[in-house]
Design an enzyme around this catalytic site. Structure first.
Site, PDB file in Angstrom:
ATOM      1  N   TYR A  73      23.488  14.689  -9.725  1.00 32.95           N
ATOM      2  CA  TYR A  73      23.484  13.445  -8.937  1.00 32.95           C
ATOM      3  C   TYR A  73      23.409  13.758  -7.447  1.00 32.95           C
ATOM      4  CZ  TYR A  73      24.376   8.708  -7.474  1.00 32.95           C
ATOM      5  OH  TYR A  73      24.235   7.471  -6.911  1.00 32.95           O
ATOM      6  N   PHE A 125      -1.291  -2.406   7.240  1.00 32.64           N
ATOM      7  CA  PHE A 125      -1.343  -2.092   5.817  1.00 32.64           C
ATOM      8  C   PHE A 125      -0.441  -3.101   5.115  1.00 32.64           C
ATOM      9  CE2 PHE A 125      -0.145  -0.130   1.831  1.00 32.64           C
ATOM     10  CZ  PHE A 125      -1.413   0.038   1.298  1.00 32.64           C
ATOM     11  N   THR A 126      -0.827  -3.477   3.890  1.00 31.50           N
ATOM     12  CA  THR A 126      -0.183  -4.602   3.198  1.00 31.50           C
ATOM     13  C   THR A 126       1.346  -4.480   3.159  1.00 31.50           C
ATOM     14  OG1 THR A 126      -0.640  -3.442   1.143  1.00 31.50           O
ATOM     15  CG2 THR A 126      -2.208  -5.140   1.797  1.00 31.50           C
ATOM     16  N   ASP A 216       2.278   6.850   9.696  1.00 34.78           N
ATOM     17  CA  ASP A 216       2.123   6.606   8.269  1.00 34.78           C
ATOM     18  C   ASP A 216       1.344   7.812   7.751  1.00 34.78           C
ATOM     19  OD1 ASP A 216       1.274   5.986   5.716  1.00 34.78           O
ATOM     20  OD2 ASP A 216       1.131   3.842   6.117  1.00 34.78           O
ATOM     21  N   LYS A 259      -0.163   9.761  -2.716  1.00 33.77           N
ATOM     22  CA  LYS A 259      -1.518  10.048  -2.255  1.00 33.77           C
ATOM     23  C   LYS A 259      -1.634  11.545  -1.934  1.00 33.77           C
ATOM     24  CE  LYS A 259      -1.321   5.378  -1.570  1.00 33.77           C
ATOM     25  NZ  LYS A 259      -0.259   4.533  -1.058  1.00 33.77           N
ATOM     26  N   ARG A 383     -10.401  -5.626  -0.976  1.00 32.38           N
ATOM     27  CA  ARG A 383      -9.685  -5.438   0.285  1.00 32.38           C
ATOM     28  C   ARG A 383     -10.360  -6.366   1.288  1.00 32.38           C
ATOM     29  NH1 ARG A 383      -4.838  -2.297  -0.402  1.00 32.38           N
ATOM     30  NH2 ARG A 383      -4.493  -4.381  -1.161  1.00 32.38           N
ATOM     31  N   PHE A 450      -2.438 -10.498  -3.538  1.00 33.57           N
ATOM     32  CA  PHE A 450      -3.524  -9.832  -4.261  1.00 33.57           C
ATOM     33  C   PHE A 450      -3.063  -9.174  -5.550  1.00 33.57           C
ATOM     34  CE2 PHE A 450      -2.269  -5.561  -2.939  1.00 33.57           C
ATOM     35  CZ  PHE A 450      -1.531  -5.826  -1.801  1.00 33.57           C
TER      36      PHE A 450
HETATM   37  C1  LIG Z   1       0.108   3.331  -0.485  1.00 33.42           C
HETATM   38  C2  LIG Z   1       0.357   3.166   0.943  1.00 33.42           C
HETATM   39  C3  LIG Z   1       1.606   2.776   1.418  1.00 33.42           C
HETATM   40  C4  LIG Z   1       2.747   2.347   0.515  1.00 33.42           C
HETATM   41  O1  LIG Z   1       3.143   3.351  -0.334  1.00 33.42           O
HETATM   42  P1  LIG Z   1       3.664   3.071  -1.841  1.00 33.42           P
HETATM   43  O2  LIG Z   1       3.973   4.436  -2.335  1.00 33.42           O
HETATM   44  O3  LIG Z   1       2.543   2.410  -2.571  1.00 33.42           O
HETATM   45  O4  LIG Z   1       4.851   2.201  -1.742  1.00 33.42           O
HETATM   46  C5  LIG Z   1       1.789   2.707   2.780  1.00 33.42           C
HETATM   47  N1  LIG Z   1       0.778   2.993   3.629  1.00 33.42           N
HETATM   48  C6  LIG Z   1      -0.439   3.340   3.205  1.00 33.42           C
HETATM   49  C7  LIG Z   1      -1.521   3.633   4.191  1.00 33.42           C
HETATM   50  C8  LIG Z   1      -0.707   3.417   1.847  1.00 33.42           C
HETATM   51  O5  LIG Z   1      -1.926   3.736   1.438  1.00 33.42           O
END
Ligand SMILES: *Cc1c(COP(=O)(O)O)cnc(C)c1O
Length: 470
Positions: A73, A125-126, A216, A259, A383, A450
């Site tokens: 933990y 970004f969303t 980011d 990613k 998008r 979306f």
């Molecule tokens: C995917 C993404 C996020 C959010 O990350 P999650 O792991 O999906 O929560 C933030 N910024 C960018 C540019 C992304 O592509």
């Protein structure tokens, strides 16, 4: 000149079977999904280009690392491996794991933004923007104008416009700007990179005004590949060296490990400031988990640590970006309008040029993504206006300049033959574009609409007719 191809620096050890579907099956599936590719069952999808998020193939070394999961933990050995990988390659002092990128965005936004603040960024970004707004902030787009022009050939379309940033600082005052969110590469602009020169200047301007810069870093290594190949003074530097320099211009980062880091789940927040790190650790225990696991299993942190090492290898990134460019070049050769230059993680079809006669109120990109699925079982993502949502003040649909369909390439998953099949379907649809029917909402969620929205065709009961209209 004789062509010298890129090829993958790996071979395939395990295969994952795909279900082949008929067009009649896909017609049924898209109706059930409300014409929203997010609502399709993955079983009904042949080539899944919805996203590159969490869809990468892990290496044999990462799978071996999963067996080394220390599921204690507190104080898991895997946390310390992750922390040292982030410190080594990204260079930040404090590392706080989170279940994925938005967990880090939530904690950063809540820790830094006060109601009434402004948060500039190189395009929204969303999930990032929603967390900024929920914390009481207002996002301000300070990306250069070229980013909104799908035809501009500028090499660094992700760059921050320093004049726009300076004007914002003058208008609202530096004290109302807790930080600038610097995206590398810029997802919503088509995977477009920022230059090192721009990062350096942004950082200098922000530091002069006491404004922090948070990166980011979701696709920062992909951005570094573009810096290496497009910014002459970096041609001989390693991706790892370029990444360290890029991060040195910032005060920390949010990361979606799904990613660049080549894992199926995971993320982290990394910061240099001791007080901010304390505040973030206090909050992570409430929303994610103890600060040494942040909602992840030990094995997930191990896989992410190993993925970070693999992600900065030049041969990996050369093949990754090479595959994206391969797909883009075939589609483009046939005259299909795409966002130029080809970006890092996918090909973005320009739906406004693809379907010039379809009104924006009929969501051309959403319709095109649905039609592509019906044609070949390739799943893409809208998008455009659906992703952009409604203006929080007026409640009206915002129609961003870019109305795109994103064909996102998972890392190390598909072959060149899959890219050929995808390109052929896109080209066939382009030749039959008069058959694509616009869509209207039948259900519209309030946040991030979306993901769960449902649609119906504006006329008839299909998104892709069998014949051109009379
Ligand atoms: C995917 C993404 C996020 C959010 O990350 P999650 O792991 O999906 O929560 C933030 N910024 C960018 C540019 C992304 O592509």
């Amino acid at each position: 000149m004789q062509r010298r191809s890129w090829a993958e620096p790996f071979k395939i050890k395990v295969v994952e079977h795909l279900r082949m579907t008929t067009r009649a099956e896909r017609e049924r599936a898209i109706v059930e999904a409300g014409y929203n590719t997010f609502l399709l069952r993955s079983d009904d999808v042949y080539i899944d280009l919805l996203t590159d998020s969490g869809t990468s193939a892990m290496s044999d070394r990462q799978w071996a690392g999963m067996m080394l999961g220390d599921e204690a933990y507190a104080g898991s050995a895997n946390f310390y491996h992750l922390e040292s990988a982030v410190r080594e390659f990204y260079g930040y002092k404090h590392v706080i794991p989170t279940h994925q990128g938005r967990g880090a965005e939530h904690i950063l936004s809540r820790s830094c933004i006060k109601p009434g603040d402004f948060v500039p960024g190189n395009m929204y970004f969303t999930t990032t923007r929603v967390h900024q707004e929920l914390a009481g902030g207002q996002f301000v787009d300070v990306i250069i104008d070229q980013a909104h022009d799908p035809g501009s050939e500028f090499a660094f379309k992700g760059n921050v416009d320093l004049d726009k940033l300076a004007r914002l600082i003058e208008r609202v005052g530096a004290r109302r700007i807790p930080y600038l969110a610097l995206h590398a590469t810029v997802n919503m602009a088509g995977g477009q990179p920022i230059s090192m020169a721009n990062a350096r200047e942004v950082s200098a301007l922000c530091r002069r005004h006491g404004i922090k810069v948070f990166l980011d870093a979701t696709r920062a290594v992909e951005n570094c590949y573009f810096i290496k190949t497009r910014e002459p003074e970096y041609a001989d530097r390693s991706l790892a060296e370029i990444l360290r320099e890029l991060c040195s211009y910032t005060d920390g980062c949010t990361m979606s490990g799904k990613k660049d880091c080549l894992v199926n789940i995971g993320g982290f927040l990394a910061v240099n400031d001791d007080d901010l790190a304390d505040a973030a650790r206090n909050m992570v225990v409430i929303y994610e988990g103890l600060h040494t696991y942040g909602g992840l299993a030990g094995r997930d942190m191990e896989a992410m640590a190993i993925g970070i090492h693999e992600s900065v290898q030049y041969d990996h990134m050369h093949a990754r970006i090479g595959q994206v460019q391969y797909l883009g070049e075939i589609i483009e050769r046939e005259g299909v309008p795409i966002v130029r230059p080809i970006g890092g993680h996918g090909i973005f079809l320009n739906a406004l040029e693809f379907l010039p006669n379809m009104p924006r109120e009929q969501f051309p990109a959403q319709a095109l993504a649905a039609a592509l699925y019906v044609d070949s079982g390739v799943r893409a993502m809208e998008r455009g206006a659906v992703s952009a949502g409604r203006d929080p003040e007026t409640g009206k649909n915002s129609f961003p300049q870019l109305e795109l369909v994103r064909l996102t390439i998972p890392r190390r998953v598909y072959t060149q033959a899959h890219m050929d099949v995808t390109a052929e379907s896109v080209v066939a649809l382009y030749q039959q574009r008069a058959r694509i029917v616009g869509l209207r909402f039948t259900y519209e969620p309030k946040h991030l609409r979306f993901f769960q929205a449902r649609f119906g065709p504006v006329e008839g009961d299909r998104v892709l007719r069998d014949q051109d209209p009379p």
